[in-house]
Motif scaffolding. Structure first.
Motif, PDB file in Angstrom:
ATOM      1  N   LEU A  34       0.796  -1.195  -0.023  1.00 29.74           N
ATOM      2  CA  LEU A  34      -0.069  -0.034  -0.118  1.00 29.74           C
ATOM      3  C   LEU A  34       0.930   1.230   0.031  1.00 29.74           C
ATOM      4  CD1 LEU A  34      -3.518   0.332   1.237  1.00 29.74           C
ATOM      5  CD2 LEU A  34      -2.043   1.882   2.064  1.00 29.74           C
ATOM      6  N   ASN A  35       0.486   2.278  -0.798  1.00 32.49           N
ATOM      7  CA  ASN A  35       1.015   3.569  -1.014  1.00 32.49           C
ATOM      8  C   ASN A  35       0.144   4.488  -0.288  1.00 32.49           C
ATOM      9  OD1 ASN A  35       2.064   5.901  -2.466  1.00 32.49           O
ATOM     10  ND2 ASN A  35       3.837   4.840  -2.108  1.00 32.49           N
ATOM     11  N   SER A  96       0.563  15.321  -9.288  1.00 24.33           N
ATOM     12  CA  SER A  96       0.103  15.213 -10.745  1.00 24.33           C
ATOM     13  C   SER A  96      -0.358  13.828 -10.994  1.00 24.33           C
ATOM     14  CB  SER A  96       0.912  15.683 -11.674  1.00 24.33           C
ATOM     15  OG  SER A  96       1.922  14.998 -11.908  1.00 24.33           O
ATOM     16  N   ALA A  97      -1.285  13.586 -11.954  1.00 25.22           N
ATOM     17  CA  ALA A  97      -1.420  12.281 -12.257  1.00 25.22           C
ATOM     18  C   ALA A  97      -0.256  11.425 -12.835  1.00 25.22           C
ATOM     19  CB  ALA A  97      -2.813  12.229 -13.409  1.00 25.22           C
ATOM     20  N   ALA A  98       0.551  12.236 -13.469  1.00 27.96           N
ATOM     21  CA  ALA A  98       1.949  11.592 -13.941  1.00 27.96           C
ATOM     22  C   ALA A  98       2.721  11.133 -12.875  1.00 27.96           C
ATOM     23  CB  ALA A  98       2.632  12.620 -14.784  1.00 27.96           C
ATOM     24  N   GLU A  99       2.740  11.858 -11.798  1.00 27.28           N
ATOM     25  CA  GLU A  99       3.488  11.492 -10.548  1.00 27.28           C
ATOM     26  C   GLU A  99       2.893  10.261  -9.776  1.00 27.28           C
ATOM     27  OE1 GLU A  99       5.621  15.711  -9.177  1.00 27.28           O
ATOM     28  OE2 GLU A  99       3.420  15.420  -8.988  1.00 27.28           O
ATOM     29  N   VAL A 100       1.481  10.179  -9.876  1.00 29.06           N
ATOM     30  CA  VAL A 100       0.632   9.064  -9.374  1.00 29.06           C
ATOM     31  C   VAL A 100       1.222   7.802 -10.325  1.00 29.06           C
ATOM     32  CG1 VAL A 100      -1.356   8.026  -8.954  1.00 29.06           C
ATOM     33  CG2 VAL A 100      -1.203  10.288  -8.345  1.00 29.06           C
ATOM     34  N   LYS A 101       1.348   7.974 -11.597  1.00 31.22           N
ATOM     35  CA  LYS A 101       1.684   6.931 -12.474  1.00 31.22           C
ATOM     36  C   LYS A 101       3.390   6.551 -12.003  1.00 31.22           C
ATOM     37  CE  LYS A 101       2.717   5.648 -16.904  1.00 31.22           C
ATOM     38  NZ  LYS A 101       2.464   5.890 -18.376  1.00 31.22           N
ATOM     39  N   SER A 102       4.053   7.350 -11.751  1.00 35.34           N
ATOM     40  CA  SER A 102       5.556   6.997 -11.594  1.00 35.34           C
ATOM     41  C   SER A 102       5.733   6.387 -10.134  1.00 35.34           C
ATOM     42  CB  SER A 102       6.239   8.392 -11.445  1.00 35.34           C
ATOM     43  OG  SER A 102       7.644   8.054 -10.786  1.00 35.34           O
ATOM     44  N   CYS A 103       4.698   6.795  -9.174  1.00 34.04           N
ATOM     45  CA  CYS A 103       4.646   6.236  -7.733  1.00 34.04           C
ATOM     46  C   CYS A 103       4.083   4.796  -7.877  1.00 34.04           C
ATOM     47  CB  CYS A 103       3.531   6.913  -7.023  1.00 34.04           C
ATOM     48  SG  CYS A 103       3.576   6.467  -5.272  1.00 34.04           S
ATOM     49  N   PRO A 109       2.263  -0.985  -5.500  1.00 31.51           N
ATOM     50  CA  PRO A 109       1.078  -1.146  -4.792  1.00 31.51           C
ATOM     51  C   PRO A 109      -0.105  -1.721  -5.260  1.00 31.51           C
ATOM     52  CG  PRO A 109       1.034   1.202  -5.421  1.00 31.51           C
ATOM     53  CD  PRO A 109       2.057   0.540  -6.372  1.00 31.51           C
ATOM     54  N   ASP A 110      -0.647  -2.575  -4.184  1.00 29.81           N
ATOM     55  CA  ASP A 110      -1.984  -2.994  -4.795  1.00 29.81           C
ATOM     56  C   ASP A 110      -3.128  -2.108  -4.569  1.00 29.81           C
ATOM     57  OD1 ASP A 110      -1.018  -5.790  -4.806  1.00 29.81           O
ATOM     58  OD2 ASP A 110      -0.670  -5.708  -2.654  1.00 29.81           O
ATOM     59  N   MET A 111      -2.613  -0.859  -3.467  1.00 32.60           N
ATOM     60  CA  MET A 111      -3.612  -0.125  -3.483  1.00 32.60           C
ATOM     61  C   MET A 111      -2.797   1.413  -3.052  1.00 32.60           C
ATOM     62  SD  MET A 111      -6.372   0.292  -0.358  1.00 32.60           S
ATOM     63  CE  MET A 111      -7.525   1.640  -0.282  1.00 32.60           C
ATOM     64  N   GLU A 143      -8.048   5.455 -15.209  1.00 31.45           N
ATOM     65  CA  GLU A 143      -7.204   5.024 -16.331  1.00 31.45           C
ATOM     66  C   GLU A 143      -6.089   4.242 -15.880  1.00 31.45           C
ATOM     67  OE1 GLU A 143      -6.261   7.433 -19.615  1.00 31.45           O
ATOM     68  OE2 GLU A 143      -8.118   7.618 -20.413  1.00 31.45           O
ATOM     69  N   LEU A 144      -5.554   5.116 -14.812  1.00 26.31           N
ATOM     70  CA  LEU A 144      -4.260   4.578 -14.012  1.00 26.31           C
ATOM     71  C   LEU A 144      -4.576   3.062 -13.245  1.00 26.31           C
ATOM     72  CD1 LEU A 144      -2.322   7.700 -12.783  1.00 26.31           C
ATOM     73  CD2 LEU A 144      -1.612   6.053 -14.501  1.00 26.31           C
ATOM     74  N   ALA A 145      -5.783   3.270 -12.646  1.00 26.03           N
ATOM     75  CA  ALA A 145      -6.460   2.031 -11.896  1.00 26.03           C
ATOM     76  C   ALA A 145      -6.442   0.684 -12.820  1.00 26.03           C
ATOM     77  CB  ALA A 145      -7.541   2.331 -11.300  1.00 26.03           C
ATOM     78  N   ILE A 146      -6.998   0.960 -13.847  1.00 27.72           N
ATOM     79  CA  ILE A 146      -7.387   0.058 -15.044  1.00 27.72           C
ATOM     80  C   ILE A 146      -5.940  -0.637 -15.565  1.00 27.72           C
ATOM     81  CG2 ILE A 146      -8.234  -0.647 -17.128  1.00 27.72           C
ATOM     82  CD1 ILE A 146     -10.594   1.412 -16.376  1.00 27.72           C
ATOM     83  N   ARG A 147      -5.440   0.426 -16.015  1.00 27.15           N
ATOM     84  CA  ARG A 147      -3.945  -0.118 -16.664  1.00 27.15           C
ATOM     85  C   ARG A 147      -2.929  -0.570 -15.978  1.00 27.15           C
ATOM     86  NH1 ARG A 147      -2.631   4.738 -19.457  1.00 27.15           N
ATOM     87  NH2 ARG A 147      -3.997   4.228 -21.092  1.00 27.15           N
TER      88      ARG A 147
END
Length: 176
Positions: A34-35, A96-103, A109-111, A143-147
């Protein structure tokens, strides 16, 4: 809850979203990676709240060190439990959403918990209305969650419209 989902936890400020999300993170962090991304408080404050949550000791008492021997023992056990959890606490003023993707790519993480939508980096220009920005950001997170096969929990502070009662509405997610 199936993975690849974006969950929104919304309420007025001071109603316990952060407490609930930290509790969920603590319980989930024992079995899942988890993050927790906080944009509101420092990592130390989150840790203090987690220890308070685990021990039932008021966080002000812990912060001010007004503790007895039993309290110190409880804090020691809570700290060991936190060390055993697969929980990463990240702090950044704007995300940002891009930083969430990087994280997601870095920690796998699972969540992932994002606290909160209003403090995230704005992707659009000044011309964009609040509801367009909320729609754009939540769409990107979905989209990030799905991908990446991850659950994203997004905390949201609802605006004053939520005080009027009734069922929650999307309009409560933006504005003051």
């Amino acid at each position: 809850v199936p993975r690849t989902v974006l969950c929104v936890l919304g309420a007025r400020p001071g109603k316990g979203q952060t407490y609930d999300a930290l509790t969920l993170a603590l319980r989930s962090g024992r079995r899942h990676r988890l993050n927790y991304n906080t944009m509101e408080m420092h990592r130390e404050q989150c840790t203090l709240r987690l220890v308070s949550n685990l021990t039932g000791i008021n966080d002000a008492y812990i912060r001010d060190r007004r503790l007895d021997a039993d309290d110190w023992g409880n804090i020691s056990r809570a700290t060991e439990a936190l060390c055993g959890a697969t929980l990463v606490l990240d702090e950044k003023a704007r995300l940002s959403a891009a930083e969430v993707k990087s994280c997601i790519l870095r920690h796998r993480p699972d969540m992932i918990v994002l606290d909160s939508l209003q403090l995230m980096e704005k992707n659009g220009g000044a011309w964009q209305r609040d509801y367009e920005e909320v729609a754009h950001t939540t769409h990107m997170l979905k989209e990030l969650a799905i991908r990446h096969d991850v659950v994203i929990l997004l905390l949201v502070q609802e605006n004053r419209e939520a005080d009027r009662g009734g069922a929650p509405v999307m309009a409560g997610l933006y504005g003051g």
